[in-house]
Design an enzyme around this catalytic site. Sequence first.
Site, PDB file in Angstrom:
ATOM      1  N   LYS A 192      -7.654  -4.369  13.009  1.00  0.00           N
ATOM      2  CA  LYS A 192      -6.472  -3.724  13.577  1.00  0.00           C
ATOM      3  C   LYS A 192      -6.155  -4.254  14.975  1.00  0.00           C
ATOM      4  O   LYS A 192      -4.967  -4.352  15.351  1.00  0.00           O
ATOM      5  CB  LYS A 192      -6.664  -2.204  13.608  1.00  0.00           C
ATOM      6  CG  LYS A 192      -6.730  -1.574  12.221  1.00  0.00           C
ATOM      7  CD  LYS A 192      -5.480  -1.895  11.398  1.00  0.00           C
ATOM      8  CE  LYS A 192      -5.475  -1.192  10.061  1.00  0.00           C
ATOM      9  NZ  LYS A 192      -4.252  -1.490   9.268  1.00  0.00           N
TER      10      LYS A 192
ATOM     11  N   GLY B 276       0.805  -1.212   0.000  1.00  0.00           N
ATOM     12  CA  GLY B 276       0.000   0.000   0.000  1.00  0.00           C
ATOM     13  C   GLY B 276       0.834   1.256   0.000  1.00  0.00           C
ATOM     14  O   GLY B 276       0.601   2.177   0.791  1.00  0.00           O
TER      15      GLY B 276
ATOM     16  N   TYR C 156     -13.176  -2.715  10.692  1.00  0.00           N
ATOM     17  CA  TYR C 156     -11.827  -2.139  10.666  1.00  0.00           C
ATOM     18  C   TYR C 156     -11.147  -2.276  12.030  1.00  0.00           C
ATOM     19  O   TYR C 156      -9.977  -2.671  12.114  1.00  0.00           O
ATOM     20  CB  TYR C 156     -11.914  -0.668  10.258  1.00  0.00           C
ATOM     21  CG  TYR C 156     -10.572   0.019  10.127  1.00  0.00           C
ATOM     22  CD1 TYR C 156      -9.782  -0.182   8.996  1.00  0.00           C
ATOM     23  CD2 TYR C 156     -10.106   0.883  11.121  1.00  0.00           C
ATOM     24  CE1 TYR C 156      -8.555   0.461   8.864  1.00  0.00           C
ATOM     25  CE2 TYR C 156      -8.882   1.525  10.994  1.00  0.00           C
ATOM     26  CZ  TYR C 156      -8.110   1.308   9.865  1.00  0.00           C
ATOM     27  OH  TYR C 156      -6.901   1.937   9.748  1.00  0.00           O
TER      28      TYR C 156
END
Length: 244
Positions: A155, A12, A151
């Site tokens: 994480k 990324g 999300y």
Amino acid sequence: MSDEQKIALVTGASRGIGKAIASHLAATGTYVAGTATSQAGADAIKEQLGDGGTGLVMQLRDDDAIASALEVLEAQAGVPTILVNNAGVTRDNLLMRMSPEEWEEVIDTNLTGAYRVTRACLRGMLKARWGRIVNIGSVVARMGNPGQGNYVASKAAIEGFSRSLALEVASRNITVNTIAPGFIDTDMTDELTEEQTQTMLDRIPLRRVGRVNEVAAAVAFFCSDEAAYITAQTLEVNGGLYAI
């Protein structure tokens, strides 16, 4: 690239924090391969890094695509012994409205994607008896955040994944750590309204948004020889937003 030059893979890396990490590592003399999901993104990374690295197309949800990208990197430069798992996506929604697809895409990209890339890179590190793995988490892993259950779960899991892996590979001189950024100035935060931004700033003791270079500097430290005695740790880069 010299024979002693270290090789890093940064997922990324076409924008935001990943772009800053790739540039920062290249500035330390590391040869950096940054990944993107498109050829245009990979070309932009190559242009950004110049002789200091290259860009690769990599789909984190595809084992064959990961293997192919690593084969290209090995042929061009060698085996990476530094890995920064930065790539991730968000598909925000309240849980009652979150579709299975929204849940699965985030978990499969952010968490399982990190597993896939790490597993593919581990053999080279084990053979070299040296490695640095840095996983990019988030302050919300411990704070929680409404509308981001997928999300936040990905994480939070990254932190546990990092600690467990660190214990597995420590005897081979491989360290595994997590960087957990807080409110950082990226194109994602640019989409927030002025009111939303001010609300967040009011919660941050340092009263400002973080910079991508500040996160990148922390990553570069964990990748360095100076951080050889640090593993299984999470470093919060959040301006005091969440004090543990």
